[in-house]
Write a protein that holds these residues in place. Sequence first.
Motif, mmCIF file in Angstrom:
data_model
loop_
_atom_site.group_PDB
_atom_site.id
_atom_site.type_symbol
_atom_site.label_atom_id
_atom_site.label_comp_id
_atom_site.label_asym_id
_atom_site.label_seq_id
_atom_site.Cartn_x
_atom_site.Cartn_y
_atom_site.Cartn_z
ATOM 1 N N SER A 50 -0.769 -7.809 2.476
ATOM 2 C CA SER A 50 -1.352 -7.151 3.646
ATOM 3 C C SER A 50 -0.289 -6.278 4.296
ATOM 4 C CB SER A 50 -1.854 -8.191 4.639
ATOM 5 O OG SER A 50 -0.756 -8.888 5.220
ATOM 6 N N ARG A 51 -0.717 -5.379 5.177
ATOM 7 C CA ARG A 51 0.254 -4.539 5.879
ATOM 8 C C ARG A 51 1.192 -5.394 6.721
ATOM 9 N NH1 ARG A 51 0.915 0.793 7.033
ATOM 10 N NH2 ARG A 51 -1.008 1.316 5.928
ATOM 11 N N GLU A 52 0.651 -6.452 7.327
ATOM 12 C CA GLU A 52 1.506 -7.332 8.125
ATOM 13 C C GLU A 52 2.556 -8.001 7.244
ATOM 14 O OE1 GLU A 52 1.269 -11.307 10.999
ATOM 15 O OE2 GLU A 52 -0.519 -10.589 9.956
ATOM 16 N N GLU A 53 2.154 -8.447 6.061
ATOM 17 C CA GLU A 53 3.110 -9.072 5.146
ATOM 18 C C GLU A 53 4.170 -8.072 4.681
ATOM 19 O OE1 GLU A 53 0.521 -12.585 2.983
ATOM 20 O OE2 GLU A 53 0.187 -10.493 2.385
ATOM 21 N N ALA A 54 3.723 -6.848 4.387
ATOM 22 C CA ALA A 54 4.680 -5.812 3.986
ATOM 23 C C ALA A 54 5.685 -5.546 5.105
ATOM 24 C CB ALA A 54 3.946 -4.535 3.610
ATOM 25 N N ASP A 55 5.178 -5.466 6.337
ATOM 26 C CA ASP A 55 6.064 -5.248 7.482
ATOM 27 C C ASP A 55 7.033 -6.413 7.661
ATOM 28 O OD1 ASP A 55 4.851 -2.820 7.984
ATOM 29 O OD2 ASP A 55 3.559 -3.579 9.591
ATOM 30 N N THR A 56 6.544 -7.631 7.407
ATOM 31 C CA THR A 56 7.391 -8.814 7.540
ATOM 32 C C THR A 56 8.552 -8.767 6.548
ATOM 33 O OG1 THR A 56 5.641 -10.239 8.386
ATOM 34 C CG2 THR A 56 7.459 -11.326 7.239
ATOM 35 N N LEU A 57 8.272 -8.387 5.305
ATOM 36 C CA LEU A 57 9.338 -8.333 4.314
ATOM 37 C C LEU A 57 10.308 -7.194 4.594
ATOM 38 C CD1 LEU A 57 7.550 -9.227 0.963
ATOM 39 C CD2 LEU A 57 8.776 -10.703 2.569
#
Length: 215
Positions: free
Chosen positions: A118-125
């Motif tokens: 997800s975009r949130e997961e991508a941002d987290t990494l």
Amino acid sequence: MTPALRGLAAALLLATPASADLATEWRDLQARCGAAIVRGAALDLSGLRERAPDFAYNRDVTDGTRRYVAPGAATVGGRLVPRNFEAPDGALRMRLIEHRTRPGTRAICEIVPRRALSREEADTLLAAYREMKRAALEQGGWQETPLRSDATVTREGMVTTAPNARDCPVIAQITVRAAEGDVRSSVSEMAGAPDCGGPSLLDRPAPPAPEGEDI
């Protein structure tokens, strides 16, 4: 411990509040990649399983048979077929790619998603990588290097200020295509140094080829 490795180790102790499990998994795999590449040591595979290997067609074969290049066998360009490792319930995969060099092999250790993020997961990494980079730069042994980004892809990286134990310059970088759910990070021995390389970073044999296939 070298300054570069000490910088990575300190950086990977930092915490990211959102998607903590994913960030923790990434930090674990990143630490394994960093320790192996910076020290030129065997890749730590404890607790990981090997995924079914990637096989590539050998396009030099022209007799009409289907032949594969197996893991551990050099392709025409000297590139070894990637070996893939993952935690049983993880969202990420660690991939080791080795290239033939005069001293042995030059290694690339990368972390890729097993599914679209997800975009949130991508941002987290991306945030986890930036925390690691900031701390590593503060610790020393690394310097930031510019990588080209645009509206669809973010690329960031840093390089060691001195070669690793195998006489290779090292780069730690990340590429994020958030709209596609794709995040790829790596710690790599960079091409170009004539004496760069050494023995394989793997201490286990490659799994067998698919039954019935020629190698």
